[in-house]
Design an enzyme around this catalytic site. Structure first.
Site, PDB file in Angstrom:
ATOM      1  CE  LYS A  54      -1.426  -4.665   3.296  1.00 18.44           C
ATOM      2  NZ  LYS A  54      -1.732  -5.915   2.644  1.00 18.44           N
ATOM      3  CB  SER A  65      -0.864  -0.011   1.263  1.00 22.28           C
ATOM      4  OG  SER A  65      -1.503   1.217   1.439  1.00 22.28           O
ATOM      5  CE1 TYR A 117      -3.534  -2.603   5.573  1.00 22.45           C
ATOM      6  CE2 TYR A 117      -3.218  -0.290   5.000  1.00 22.45           C
ATOM      7  CZ  TYR A 117      -3.447  -1.603   4.626  1.00 22.45           C
ATOM      8  OH  TYR A 117      -3.566  -1.918   3.280  1.00 22.45           O
TER       9      TYR A 117
HETATM   10  P1  NAD Z   1     -11.031  -6.667   1.558  1.00 22.56           P
HETATM   11  O1  NAD Z   1     -11.173  -6.588   3.026  1.00 22.56           O
HETATM   12  O2  NAD Z   1     -12.220  -6.429   0.707  1.00 22.56           O
HETATM   13  O3  NAD Z   1     -10.412  -8.080   1.146  1.00 22.56           O
HETATM   14  C1  NAD Z   1      -9.498  -8.792   1.945  1.00 22.56           C
HETATM   15  C2  NAD Z   1     -10.026 -10.211   2.052  1.00 22.56           C
HETATM   16  O4  NAD Z   1      -9.113 -10.996   2.835  1.00 22.56           O
HETATM   17  C3  NAD Z   1     -11.388 -10.301   2.715  1.00 22.56           C
HETATM   18  O5  NAD Z   1     -12.266 -11.027   1.884  1.00 22.56           O
HETATM   19  C4  NAD Z   1     -11.126 -11.030   4.035  1.00 22.56           C
HETATM   20  O6  NAD Z   1     -12.223 -11.826   4.433  1.00 22.56           O
HETATM   21  C5  NAD Z   1      -9.889 -11.839   3.694  1.00 22.56           C
HETATM   22  N1  NAD Z   1      -9.026 -12.159   4.832  1.00 22.56           N
HETATM   23  C6  NAD Z   1      -8.501 -11.311   5.741  1.00 22.56           C
HETATM   24  N2  NAD Z   1      -7.710 -11.968   6.598  1.00 22.56           N
HETATM   25  C7  NAD Z   1      -7.706 -13.267   6.215  1.00 22.56           C
HETATM   26  C8  NAD Z   1      -7.061 -14.427   6.688  1.00 22.56           C
HETATM   27  N3  NAD Z   1      -6.233 -14.412   7.750  1.00 22.56           N
HETATM   28  N4  NAD Z   1      -7.279 -15.601   6.061  1.00 22.56           N
HETATM   29  C9  NAD Z   1      -8.092 -15.665   4.978  1.00 22.56           C
HETATM   30  N5  NAD Z   1      -8.735 -14.579   4.477  1.00 22.56           N
HETATM   31  C10 NAD Z   1      -8.555 -13.399   5.094  1.00 22.56           C
HETATM   32  O7  NAD Z   1      -9.855  -5.666   1.146  1.00 22.56           O
HETATM   33  P2  NAD Z   1      -9.383  -5.213  -0.307  1.00 22.56           P
HETATM   34  O8  NAD Z   1      -9.695  -3.775  -0.454  1.00 22.56           O
HETATM   35  O9  NAD Z   1      -9.828  -6.159  -1.310  1.00 22.56           O
HETATM   36  O10 NAD Z   1      -7.807  -5.300  -0.102  1.00 22.56           O
HETATM   37  C11 NAD Z   1      -7.059  -6.421  -0.519  1.00 22.56           C
HETATM   38  C12 NAD Z   1      -5.616  -6.208  -0.128  1.00 22.56           C
HETATM   39  O11 NAD Z   1      -5.142  -5.022  -0.713  1.00 22.56           O
HETATM   40  C13 NAD Z   1      -5.414  -6.055   1.375  1.00 22.56           C
HETATM   41  O12 NAD Z   1      -4.231  -6.749   1.733  1.00 22.56           O
HETATM   42  C14 NAD Z   1      -5.220  -4.575   1.567  1.00 22.56           C
HETATM   43  O13 NAD Z   1      -4.393  -4.295   2.655  1.00 22.56           O
HETATM   44  C15 NAD Z   1      -4.559  -4.180   0.263  1.00 22.56           C
HETATM   45  N6  NAD Z   1      -4.794  -2.780  -0.107  1.00 22.56           N
HETATM   46  C16 NAD Z   1      -6.065  -2.317  -0.240  1.00 22.56           C
HETATM   47  C17 NAD Z   1      -6.282  -0.997  -0.588  1.00 22.56           C
HETATM   48  C18 NAD Z   1      -7.672  -0.435  -0.703  1.00 22.56           C
HETATM   49  O14 NAD Z   1      -7.822   0.775  -0.657  1.00 22.56           O
HETATM   50  N7  NAD Z   1      -8.699  -1.253  -0.894  1.00 22.56           N
HETATM   51  C19 NAD Z   1      -5.183  -0.149  -0.805  1.00 22.56           C
HETATM   52  C20 NAD Z   1      -3.905  -0.657  -0.659  1.00 22.56           C
HETATM   53  C21 NAD Z   1      -3.715  -1.984  -0.314  1.00 22.56           C
HETATM   54  C1  WQD Z   2      -9.312   9.775   0.962  1.00 25.50           C
HETATM   55  C2  WQD Z   2      -9.529  11.233   1.327  1.00 25.50           C
HETATM   56  C3  WQD Z   2      -9.905  11.615   3.681  1.00 25.50           C
HETATM   57  C4  WQD Z   2     -13.710   9.562   4.046  1.00 25.50           C
HETATM   58  C5  WQD Z   2      -6.718   4.783   2.872  1.00 25.50           C
HETATM   59  C6  WQD Z   2      -5.664   4.052   3.624  1.00 25.50           C
HETATM   60  C7  WQD Z   2      -4.664   3.519   2.660  1.00 25.50           C
HETATM   61  C8  WQD Z   2      -5.300   2.705   1.536  1.00 25.50           C
HETATM   62  C9  WQD Z   2      -6.406   3.456   0.887  1.00 25.50           C
HETATM   63  C10 WQD Z   2      -5.242   0.413   2.180  1.00 25.50           C
HETATM   64  C11 WQD Z   2      -8.804  11.620   2.617  1.00 25.50           C
HETATM   65  C12 WQD Z   2     -11.121  11.988   2.867  1.00 25.50           C
HETATM   66  C13 WQD Z   2     -12.526  10.098   3.583  1.00 25.50           C
HETATM   67  C14 WQD Z   2     -14.790  10.439   4.361  1.00 25.50           C
HETATM   68  C15 WQD Z   2     -13.414  12.301   3.697  1.00 25.50           C
HETATM   69  N1  WQD Z   2      -5.890   1.498   2.001  1.00 25.50           N
HETATM   70  N2  WQD Z   2     -12.390  11.448   3.396  1.00 25.50           N
HETATM   71  N3  WQD Z   2     -14.586  11.784   4.172  1.00 25.50           N
HETATM   72  O1  WQD Z   2      -6.848   7.891   3.508  1.00 25.50           O
HETATM   73  O2  WQD Z   2      -6.021   8.055   1.144  1.00 25.50           O
HETATM   74  O3  WQD Z   2      -6.108   5.878   2.223  1.00 25.50           O
HETATM   75  O4  WQD Z   2      -7.302   3.925   1.890  1.00 25.50           O
HETATM   76  O5  WQD Z   2      -4.067   0.230   2.010  1.00 25.50           O
HETATM   77  O6  WQD Z   2      -3.833   2.737   3.420  1.00 25.50           O
HETATM   78  O7  WQD Z   2      -5.052   4.943   4.523  1.00 25.50           O
HETATM   79  O8  WQD Z   2      -8.219   6.960   1.582  1.00 25.50           O
HETATM   80  O9  WQD Z   2     -10.597   6.946   1.010  1.00 25.50           O
HETATM   81  O10 WQD Z   2      -9.933   6.922   3.441  1.00 25.50           O
HETATM   82  O11 WQD Z   2      -9.575   8.987   2.112  1.00 25.50           O
HETATM   83  O12 WQD Z   2     -13.290  13.501   3.530  1.00 25.50           O
HETATM   84  O13 WQD Z   2     -15.867  10.016   4.813  1.00 25.50           O
HETATM   85  O14 WQD Z   2     -10.931  11.416   1.599  1.00 25.50           O
HETATM   86  O15 WQD Z   2      -9.681  12.545   4.691  1.00 25.50           O
HETATM   87  O16 WQD Z   2      -8.334  12.915   2.453  1.00 25.50           O
HETATM   88  P1  WQD Z   2      -6.759   7.306   2.187  1.00 25.50           P
HETATM   89  P2  WQD Z   2      -9.660   7.379   2.065  1.00 25.50           P
END
Ligand code: NAD
Ligand code: WQD
Length: 350
Positions: free
Chosen positions: A163, A134, A159
């Site tokens: 990562k 991330s 978190y």
């Molecule tokens: P999500 O929560 O929708 O999906 C993650 C899935 O992993 C879920 O279905 C959950 O049930 C499963 N899971 C969690 N722990 C588990 C375990 N120990 N064993 C088996 N299954 C498990 O999240 P997402 O948005 O799809 O994110 C997927 C990956 O991408 C995550 O690792 C997250 O950290 C990373 N990521 C997400 C974002 C984002 O904004 N969505 C951004 C950067 C990184």
């Molecule tokens: C975006 C902008 C908020 C909600 C997060 C995690 C990052 C990654 C992606 C997993 C920010 C603003 C938000 C709301 C708002 N996930 N906001 N009102 O913070 O860039 O990243 O998600 O890896 O690790 O930190 O994304 O969508 O939460 O926020 O004004 O109800 O929207 O302050 O500026 P962010 P976000």
């Protein structure tokens, strides 16, 4: 290729799965459903049938921290003479706020779960992996500075620390290099939107923490108004700027990264996956409103603790190495997000 996806029932997992299936790969999907719904897997199957995709997938309901459970999946695939060749590792917990409240849970799920997976992969000689990291691991670099892969890593919450830790473990595995692992670390920026069919999409448990799911809840009258966190950031309109990327463009990057890895005997490939374009909170809200002709009432509140004003990727390396370009615009992301919520006002059937 036979590919294992961990966390395949989640938001990014379902979209990555459909892309991999479309590209002719058979999948083993692992999910414990701690943050997703079995209905997501039913929808994935339905979508696969609608798209007339022949590739197959199996779903395994279990937890990555259970080594026996993992071993059985690898050993069964080996016995079938069609072993798992690669892993796309998405399973994990991802709420920044929860990670501050429950750090030990985050270290256990994310780090211990990953270590278990790497151990079992080594045992079954499956050494090809794409890991979802991330942008949250980067130190804030200042106003309008794009983050490249060499930017300083300094996560500010548990978190992000988990990562960064998993990245370090993978880098150590790569350094050892006796067994020639191929490792790709993808650092996602802000994935939003949904598959254009409206059959799969993002359905977070409880109140959404992230901006886009919060917008779609307001757009479908499930929440009265959007709270915008901060109006006085040093940005063009005072609201924070992020790099939003369509989840299907992100999904495609996984398969391309895997194909790229397979060209090498061993490799560590670290890539930012974003568009390189900054969009403010107000820009996103206004685009969503105008393209979907809907209303998004909002009010400003104080800044959210731990936020930064500007987080945007330098994505040149991914574009060059993967020969990949994010195709979808912010408008496309808003259209597909709206299509998903219109067709599924309460998300997946519960
Ligand atoms: P999500 O929560 O929708 O999906 C993650 C899935 O992993 C879920 O279905 C959950 O049930 C499963 N899971 C969690 N722990 C588990 C375990 N120990 N064993 C088996 N299954 C498990 O999240 P997402 O948005 O799809 O994110 C997927 C990956 O991408 C995550 O690792 C997250 O950290 C990373 N990521 C997400 C974002 C984002 O904004 N969505 C951004 C950067 C990184
Ligand atoms: C975006 C902008 C908020 C909600 C997060 C995690 C990052 C990654 C992606 C997993 C920010 C603003 C938000 C709301 C708002 N996930 N906001 N009102 O913070 O860039 O990243 O998600 O890896 O690790 O930190 O994304 O969508 O939460 O926020 O004004 O109800 O929207 O302050 O500026 P962010 P976000």
């Amino acid at each position: 290729m036979r590919i294992l996806i961990t966390g395949g029932a989640g938001y990014i997992g379902t979209h990555t799965a459909i892309n991999l299936l479309e590209n002719g790969n058979d999948l083993e999907i692992i999910d414990s459903f701690i943050n997703s719904y079995p209905a997501a897997i039913k929808r994935l199957n339905y979508l696969k049938n609608i798209l007339k995709i022949d590739s197959k997938f199996n779903i395994h309901n279990g937890d990555l921290r259970n080594q026996k459970f993992l071993e059985k999946i690898f050993s069964d695939s080996k016995k079938s003479n069609n072993p798992i060749e690669a892993v796309i590792h998405l399973a994990g917990l991802k709420s920044v706020g929860d990670s501050i409240r429950f750090p030990e849970k985050y270290w256990d799920f994310n780090v211990n779960g990953s270590i278990n997976l790497f151990k079992v992969m080594e045992k079954y000689e499956c050494r090809n992996i794409v890991f979802s990291s991330s942008a949250t691991i980067y130190k804030y670099q200042g106003k309008e500075v794009l983050l490249d892969e060499n930017s300083v890593i300094e996560p500010t919450n548990p978190y992000g620390q988990t990562k960064a830790e998993i990245e370090k473990i993978l880098q150590d595995i790569n350094k050892e290099n006796v067994n020639k692992w191929r490792i790709s670390i993808l650092r996602y920026f802000n994935p939003i939107g949904a598959h254009s069919s409206g059959l799969i999409g993002e359905d977070p448990f409880g109140e959404p923490n992230n901006l886009f799911p919060a917008i779609i809840k307001v757009s479908s009258n499930q929440t009265r108004e959007l709270k915008i966190f901060g109006y006085d950031w040093p940005t063009i309109d005072g609201t924070a700027v992020r790099d939003y990327i369509h989840v299907m463009d992100l999904a495609k990057a996984h398969y391309l990264a895997l194909l790229k890895l397979m060209e090498f005997e061993s490799k560590l490939l670290i890539l930012n996956i974003g568009t390189g374009i900054g969009t403010s909170v107000l820009d996103l809200v206004n685009t969503f409103k105008s393209i979907n002709k809907c209303d998004i009432p909002y009010s400003f509140t104080e800044r959210r603790k731990g936020d930064f004003p500007y987080v945007v990727a330098d994505n040149k390396m991914a574009e060059k190495i993967l020969n990949w370009k994010p195709r979808n615009t912010i408008e496309d992301m808003c259209i597909d997000g709206w299509n998903w919520i219109k067709k599924n006002p309460s998300g997946y059937p519960k």
